[in-house]
Design a protein around this motif. Sequence first.
Motif, PDB file in Angstrom:
ATOM      1  N   ALA A 101       0.823  -1.207   0.000  1.00  0.00           N
ATOM      2  CA  ALA A 101       0.000   0.000   0.000  1.00  0.00           C
ATOM      3  C   ALA A 101       0.857   1.258   0.000  1.00  0.00           C
ATOM      4  N   ILE A 102       0.409   2.283  -0.712  1.00  0.00           N
ATOM      5  CA  ILE A 102       1.148   3.536  -0.802  1.00  0.00           C
ATOM      6  C   ILE A 102       1.233   4.215   0.564  1.00  0.00           C
ATOM      7  N   ILE A 103       0.216   4.027   1.419  1.00  0.00           N
ATOM      8  CA  ILE A 103       0.235   4.641   2.756  1.00  0.00           C
ATOM      9  C   ILE A 103       1.383   4.070   3.586  1.00  0.00           C
ATOM     10  N   THR A 104       1.696   2.797   3.358  1.00  0.00           N
ATOM     11  CA  THR A 104       2.825   2.170   4.059  1.00  0.00           C
ATOM     12  C   THR A 104       4.124   2.874   3.680  1.00  0.00           C
ATOM     13  N   TYR A 105       4.256   3.173   2.387  1.00  0.00           N
ATOM     14  CA  TYR A 105       5.460   3.843   1.898  1.00  0.00           C
ATOM     15  C   TYR A 105       5.556   5.256   2.455  1.00  0.00           C
ATOM     16  N   ILE A 106       4.420   5.935   2.552  1.00  0.00           N
ATOM     17  CA  ILE A 106       4.412   7.298   3.078  1.00  0.00           C
ATOM     18  C   ILE A 106       4.852   7.315   4.541  1.00  0.00           C
ATOM     19  N   VAL A 107       4.349   6.347   5.323  1.00  0.00           N
ATOM     20  CA  VAL A 107       4.747   6.253   6.732  1.00  0.00           C
ATOM     21  C   VAL A 107       6.241   5.955   6.844  1.00  0.00           C
ATOM     22  N   TYR A 108       6.724   5.050   6.002  1.00  0.00           N
ATOM     23  CA  TYR A 108       8.155   4.731   5.992  1.00  0.00           C
ATOM     24  C   TYR A 108       8.998   5.966   5.678  1.00  0.00           C
ATOM     25  N   LEU A 109       8.576   6.734   4.678  1.00  0.00           N
ATOM     26  CA  LEU A 109       9.314   7.938   4.296  1.00  0.00           C
ATOM     27  C   LEU A 109       9.314   8.977   5.415  1.00  0.00           C
ATOM     28  N   LEU A 110       8.212   9.054   6.146  1.00  0.00           N
ATOM     29  CA  LEU A 110       8.158   9.962   7.295  1.00  0.00           C
ATOM     30  C   LEU A 110       9.203   9.560   8.334  1.00  0.00           C
ATOM     31  N   GLY A 111       9.303   8.268   8.593  1.00  0.00           N
ATOM     32  CA  GLY A 111      10.320   7.773   9.522  1.00  0.00           C
ATOM     33  C   GLY A 111      11.718   8.070   9.041  1.00  0.00           C
ATOM     34  N   ALA A 112      11.947   7.898   7.736  1.00  0.00           N
ATOM     35  CA  ALA A 112      13.264   8.176   7.159  1.00  0.00           C
ATOM     36  C   ALA A 112      13.603   9.656   7.289  1.00  0.00           C
ATOM     37  N   PHE A 113      12.595  10.519   7.133  1.00  0.00           N
ATOM     38  CA  PHE A 113      12.805  11.959   7.250  1.00  0.00           C
ATOM     39  C   PHE A 113      13.196  12.338   8.672  1.00  0.00           C
ATOM     40  N   VAL A 114      12.501  11.771   9.662  1.00  0.00           N
ATOM     41  CA  VAL A 114      12.822  12.047  11.065  1.00  0.00           C
ATOM     42  C   VAL A 114      14.233  11.538  11.386  1.00  0.00           C
ATOM     43  N   CYS A 115      14.572  10.364  10.876  1.00  0.00           N
ATOM     44  CA  CYS A 115      15.933   9.831  11.070  1.00  0.00           C
ATOM     45  C   CYS A 115      16.975  10.752  10.448  1.00  0.00           C
ATOM     46  N   GLY A 116      16.595  11.411   9.359  1.00  0.00           N
ATOM     47  CA  GLY A 116      17.498  12.361   8.727  1.00  0.00           C
ATOM     48  C   GLY A 116      17.859  13.510   9.651  1.00  0.00           C
ATOM     49  N   PHE A 117      16.883  13.998  10.425  1.00  0.00           N
ATOM     50  CA  PHE A 117      17.166  15.039  11.415  1.00  0.00           C
ATOM     51  C   PHE A 117      18.173  14.536  12.440  1.00  0.00           C
ATOM     52  N   CYS A 118      17.994  13.272  12.836  1.00  0.00           N
ATOM     53  CA  CYS A 118      18.904  12.655  13.805  1.00  0.00           C
ATOM     54  C   CYS A 118      20.341  12.642  13.302  1.00  0.00           C
ATOM     55  N   VAL A 119      20.559  12.087  12.103  1.00  0.00           N
ATOM     56  CA  VAL A 119      21.932  11.942  11.609  1.00  0.00           C
ATOM     57  C   VAL A 119      22.550  13.289  11.258  1.00  0.00           C
ATOM     58  N   CYS A 120      21.718  14.247  10.843  1.00  0.00           N
ATOM     59  CA  CYS A 120      22.227  15.590  10.571  1.00  0.00           C
ATOM     60  C   CYS A 120      22.793  16.214  11.840  1.00  0.00           C
ATOM     61  N   ILE A 121      22.018  16.137  12.927  1.00  0.00           N
ATOM     62  CA  ILE A 121      22.473  16.723  14.185  1.00  0.00           C
ATOM     63  C   ILE A 121      23.707  15.992  14.702  1.00  0.00           C
ATOM     64  N   LEU A 122      23.714  14.656  14.609  1.00  0.00           N
ATOM     65  CA  LEU A 122      24.881  13.888  15.062  1.00  0.00           C
ATOM     66  C   LEU A 122      26.128  14.281  14.275  1.00  0.00           C
ATOM     67  N   ASN A 123      25.981  14.428  12.964  1.00  0.00           N
ATOM     68  CA  ASN A 123      27.115  14.846  12.134  1.00  0.00           C
ATOM     69  C   ASN A 123      27.622  16.214  12.551  1.00  0.00           C
ATOM     70  N   THR A 124      26.688  17.114  12.857  1.00  0.00           N
ATOM     71  CA  THR A 124      27.061  18.466  13.251  1.00  0.00           C
ATOM     72  C   THR A 124      27.789  18.472  14.588  1.00  0.00           C
ATOM     73  N   VAL A 125      27.446  17.529  15.448  1.00  0.00           N
ATOM     74  CA  VAL A 125      28.109  17.405  16.741  1.00  0.00           C
ATOM     75  C   VAL A 125      29.490  16.770  16.605  1.00  0.00           C
ATOM     76  N   VAL A 126      29.533  15.650  15.911  1.00  0.00           N
ATOM     77  CA  VAL A 126      30.736  14.804  15.897  1.00  0.00           C
ATOM     78  C   VAL A 126      31.923  15.459  15.208  1.00  0.00           C
ATOM     79  N   ASN A 127      31.710  15.983  14.010  1.00  0.00           N
ATOM     80  CA  ASN A 127      32.854  16.490  13.238  1.00  0.00           C
ATOM     81  C   ASN A 127      33.582  17.663  13.882  1.00  0.00           C
ATOM     82  N   PRO A 128      32.900  18.746  14.260  1.00  0.00           N
ATOM     83  CA  PRO A 128      33.646  19.841  14.872  1.00  0.00           C
ATOM     84  C   PRO A 128      34.236  19.472  16.223  1.00  0.00           C
ATOM     85  N   MET A 129      33.532  18.604  16.982  1.00  0.00           N
ATOM     86  CA  MET A 129      34.058  18.260  18.301  1.00  0.00           C
ATOM     87  C   MET A 129      35.350  17.456  18.192  1.00  0.00           C
ATOM     88  N   LEU A 130      35.374  16.483  17.272  1.00  0.00           N
ATOM     89  CA  LEU A 130      36.613  15.719  17.078  1.00  0.00           C
ATOM     90  C   LEU A 130      37.731  16.621  16.557  1.00  0.00           C
TER      91      LEU A 130
END
Length: 427
Positions: A101-130
């Motif tokens: 179902a397309i709704i399943t894909y939409i929910v999955y993409l929403l999760g992927a988008f939220v995870c994107g915020f996570c990895v963006c912030i982690l990258n912003t933390v890790v690189n300058p700190m190291l």
Amino acid sequence: MENQTNKKGTLVAIITMMFLFAMIAFVTNMAAPFGTIWKQHYEWAGMMGNMMNFLAYLFMGIPAGLMISKYGYKKTALVALALGLVGIGIQFCSSAMDGNAIITYIVYLLGAFVCGFCVCILNTVVNPMLNLLGGGGNRGNQLIQTGGSLNSLAATLTPMFAGSLIGEITKDTSLNAVRPLLLIALIIFAVSFVIVWFTQLTEPETEKTDVLGGVKEALHYRQLKLGIIAIFFYVGIEVGIPGQLLFYLSEPVANGGVLGSAATAGLIAGVYWMLMLVGRFVSAFISGKVSSRMQLTVTSAVALLLLLVAIFMPETSKMSLSIPNLAESTFDHVEVPTKVLFIILCGICTSVMWGVIFNLATEGLGKYTATASGLFMTMVVGGGVMPFIQNLMATKIGDIQSYWLIVGMLAYMLFYALIGSHPSKKA
């Protein structure tokens, strides 16, 4: 005694940041294997999960840098891990829904988008700190490359594990096949949150700067302006090379594909990430003596050569591989085009590029480093945009011919290494 305490605190901070570096790859590298499932239902959907992961960088890059300035590295990292827990949770829910179902894909993409915020912030933390914990320069780059080695290890294992769970690709394959991986991810994020919460981090001091003034002043540095373009292309290169290779190899044989197995394709693509691990491990040792500019020059030139060979090599040239079958604990013997080897070898070259570009782009920025990191992270959206464009190109001109896009981006990387990365500030 105080000096020893400071050294211990610095060591704990370095170890924590390197662990978070691995988390970034774990989340990001689930998207392409999952995309082989969605591509069977919607031809355009193969790289959309990856696109949503990286699209978040466009919105979160600068705010993430500002969060560091206001709240510090530890609190910012905790926010990132909480978002990762939510994002993976949403994807886990989608795996329990109707797989077609397309709704399943939409929910999955929403999760992927939220995870994107996570990895963006982690990258912003890790690189300058190291970079700051290492004192900048070659030593700062050395720590980034060491953390990058753990990042590559996670990147190597993730597509292999995901591919083994998916197995043979058919129209009936759904996200339900990778529920165990999503459950493991949920547990890892929960444990990581607890670890960071109780870890006493000795944070580098950062000067408070005016938000808009800091961004404007940081962009006066030419090496940063050209560097954020370089990172836009670089992440597109790093993700696009193995991502498109995964589609090339996993396409069902009935449709004219090479292997038709996500498990085998995942193992082969995993070698690319393993070579990135090797490259970063080597760079961690040589970065104290070999400059970032030299490393970027050599790796860009070699990667260009490898891809040109792969593009022009005839499809009829084959090589035999013995691939471990994780499900049956045996070895499968398969034949793949020899050009696959040259594509995979690019992993050694791309391995060092992230660290050296960041090092070159932020050299001499001083108090604007955190702000620059936010700008830098915003352009990581290229890891979603460029592979998506490459995947669309592949549907029109073929998987291998789509690598001309990568060649063009590598040419810019070579320009940045030779000319664009030299420090210069305009008044």
